[in-house]
Design a protein around this motif. Structure first.
Motif, PDB file in Angstrom:
ATOM      1  N   SER A 192       6.419   4.111 -10.344  1.00 53.15           N
ATOM      2  CA  SER A 192       6.189   3.170  -9.250  1.00 53.15           C
ATOM      3  C   SER A 192       7.443   3.076  -8.396  1.00 53.15           C
ATOM      4  O   SER A 192       8.555   3.052  -8.918  1.00 53.15           O
ATOM      5  N   ILE A 193       7.269   3.029  -7.082  1.00 56.20           N
ATOM      6  CA  ILE A 193       8.433   2.895  -6.204  1.00 56.20           C
ATOM      7  C   ILE A 193       8.717   1.425  -5.877  1.00 56.20           C
ATOM      8  O   ILE A 193       9.628   1.122  -5.108  1.00 56.20           O
ATOM      9  N   LEU A 194       7.921   0.534  -6.486  1.00 59.24           N
ATOM     10  CA  LEU A 194       8.169  -0.897  -6.371  1.00 59.24           C
ATOM     11  C   LEU A 194       8.737  -1.403  -7.697  1.00 59.24           C
ATOM     12  O   LEU A 194       8.425  -0.862  -8.754  1.00 59.24           O
ATOM     13  N   PRO A 216       0.812  -1.226   0.000  1.00 58.04           N
ATOM     14  CA  PRO A 216       0.000   0.000   0.000  1.00 58.04           C
ATOM     15  C   PRO A 216       0.843   1.274   0.000  1.00 58.04           C
ATOM     16  O   PRO A 216       0.427   2.296  -0.563  1.00 58.04           O
ATOM     17  N   ILE A 217       2.030   1.219   0.623  1.00 60.23           N
ATOM     18  CA  ILE A 217       2.918   2.381   0.581  1.00 60.23           C
ATOM     19  C   ILE A 217       3.343   2.648  -0.865  1.00 60.23           C
ATOM     20  O   ILE A 217       3.356   3.790  -1.333  1.00 60.23           O
ATOM     21  N   GLY A 218       3.696   1.578  -1.574  1.00 62.68           N
ATOM     22  CA  GLY A 218       4.084   1.716  -2.975  1.00 62.68           C
ATOM     23  C   GLY A 218       2.939   2.259  -3.816  1.00 62.68           C
ATOM     24  O   GLY A 218       3.141   3.129  -4.680  1.00 62.68           O
ATOM     25  N   LEU A 219       1.734   1.768  -3.567  1.00 62.10           N
ATOM     26  CA  LEU A 219       0.554   2.221  -4.310  1.00 62.10           C
ATOM     27  C   LEU A 219       0.280   3.700  -4.032  1.00 62.10           C
ATOM     28  O   LEU A 219       0.066   4.493  -4.955  1.00 62.10           O
ATOM     29  N   ALA A 220       0.310   4.071  -2.749  1.00 55.20           N
ATOM     30  CA  ALA A 220       0.046   5.465  -2.379  1.00 55.20           C
ATOM     31  C   ALA A 220       1.129   6.393  -2.924  1.00 55.20           C
ATOM     32  O   ALA A 220       0.832   7.487  -3.415  1.00 55.20           O
ATOM     33  N   GLY A 221       2.378   5.946  -2.841  1.00 52.67           N
ATOM     34  CA  GLY A 221       3.476   6.764  -3.341  1.00 52.67           C
ATOM     35  C   GLY A 221       3.348   7.038  -4.832  1.00 52.67           C
ATOM     36  O   GLY A 221       3.579   8.169  -5.298  1.00 52.67           O
ATOM     37  N   GLN A 222       2.956   6.021  -5.595  1.00 56.97           N
ATOM     38  CA  GLN A 222       2.790   6.199  -7.034  1.00 56.97           C
ATOM     39  C   GLN A 222       1.658   7.165  -7.333  1.00 56.97           C
ATOM     40  O   GLN A 222       1.779   8.025  -8.218  1.00 56.97           O
ATOM     41  N   LEU A 223       0.558   7.065  -6.599  1.00 61.55           N
ATOM     42  CA  LEU A 223      -0.580   7.952  -6.841  1.00 61.55           C
ATOM     43  C   LEU A 223      -0.237   9.403  -6.492  1.00 61.55           C
ATOM     44  O   LEU A 223      -0.671  10.333  -7.183  1.00 61.55           O
ATOM     45  N   PHE A 225      11.546  -1.986  -1.986  1.00 57.88           N
ATOM     46  CA  PHE A 225      11.354  -0.798  -2.791  1.00 57.88           C
ATOM     47  C   PHE A 225      12.516  -0.725  -3.787  1.00 57.88           C
ATOM     48  O   PHE A 225      13.545  -1.372  -3.602  1.00 57.88           O
ATOM     49  N   ARG A 226      12.363   0.078  -4.805  1.00 55.40           N
ATOM     50  CA  ARG A 226      13.395   0.140  -5.845  1.00 55.40           C
ATOM     51  C   ARG A 226      14.741   0.578  -5.296  1.00 55.40           C
ATOM     52  O   ARG A 226      15.793   0.074  -5.731  1.00 55.40           O
ATOM     53  N   LEU A 252      -4.437   2.033 -12.961  1.00 59.28           N
ATOM     54  CA  LEU A 252      -3.110   1.759 -13.529  1.00 59.28           C
ATOM     55  C   LEU A 252      -2.114   1.415 -12.434  1.00 59.28           C
ATOM     56  O   LEU A 252      -1.267   0.531 -12.606  1.00 59.28           O
ATOM     57  N   ALA A 253      -2.198   2.113 -11.309  1.00 55.09           N
ATOM     58  CA  ALA A 253      -1.273   1.853 -10.204  1.00 55.09           C
ATOM     59  C   ALA A 253      -1.487   0.464  -9.610  1.00 55.09           C
ATOM     60  O   ALA A 253      -0.527  -0.234  -9.282  1.00 55.09           O
TER      61      ALA A 253
END
Length: 244
Positions: free
Chosen positions: A75-77, A25-32, A240-241, A148-149
């Motif tokens: 994306s940060i993932l 969810p952190i990755g999803l929120a970060g991308q948004l 994370f990346r 998309l995210a």
């Protein structure tokens, strides 16, 4: 290199992978957040550019089509094959997945994804931008970015980390976010909502196909279906990346 073709049937996973459940969810929120910031910046630049108050419809179609292809860039993932190789634990050797007997031929995927799905996403997204007075940072368009995210997160889980079980849950979430986006589009521009909803037909087939793939591919460690929740095990590693 350790093979997991013939594991003991008594094997059981010890615990849920809470690290993964926090990072997803952190990755999803970060991308948004990044996407919303990008669109907000575009709106401000266009608002202060007297010669280009509104981007032409055709340009928006191309722009949003490219977003379909490259949304994972923000994306940060990890999402790419090279990142998959970095994350893969070398001591684990994975079996190739079996596919359902009714899997469509390759040409169907060419029509279903690049043409039907990506094309309608781009076209309807451009319709929403036009109906919103040329603005991008709107709730309707961001509902498509949410979809998309989630798709990028699914790619991380399924194609990078090889978590088949959790990817099944995620593809149902992906279907719901597409339906939500179609509803938001309909509220702004009814035809855009109806056209975006057409892509649910192909996504429904993808949901059924992945569900069947999960059913016929038992977990090599347990001999049973892979758990639907991400579990702790050395063969899975969520990063994370910047942690690679």
């Amino acid at each position: 290199m350790t093979s997991i073709d013939n594991p003991p049937s008594s094997f059981r996973y010890d615990a849920v992978d809470w690290t993964a459940l926090v990072k997803y969810p952190i990755g999803l929120a970060g991308q948004l957040v990044l996407l919303f910031g990008f669109f907000t910046g575009m709106d401000k630049i266009l608002a202060h550019t007297s010669s280009l108050r509104r981007v032409p419809f055709a340009v928006n179609v191309v722009f949003l089509y490219l977003f379909n292809l490259k949304s994972s860039l923000v994306s940060i993932l990890p999402n790419s094959k090279s990142e998959r190789r970095k994350l893969k634990q070398e001591k684990w050797e994975y079996n190739k997945r079996k596919v359902a007997s009714w899997t469509p031929p390759g040409i169907a995927f060419v029509f279903g994804w690049p043409l039907l799905t990506f094309g309608l996403r781009a076209g309807t997204g451009a319709m929403i931008v036009e109906a919103s007075g040329g603005r991008y940072a709107t709730s309707a368009l961001m509902s498509l970015m949410l979809h998309l995210a989630v798709g990028d997160l699914w790619n991380t889980v399924n194609n990078v980390e090889d978590r088949l079980g959790f990817s099944v849950l995620l593809i149902y979430v992906l279907w719901l976010t597409k339906a939500f986006a179609a509803l938001q589009f309909y509220k702004v521009q009814p035809m855009a909502g109806k056209l975006l909803a057409v892509t649910l037909t192909w996504l429904t087939a993808a949901v059924a196909l992945l569900t069947r793939t999960w059913q016929i591919n038992p977990d090599p460690l347990t001999g049973k279906r892979e758990p639907l929740l991400p579990m702790q095990h050395p063969k899975w590693n969520t990063k994370f990346r910047w942690e690679q």
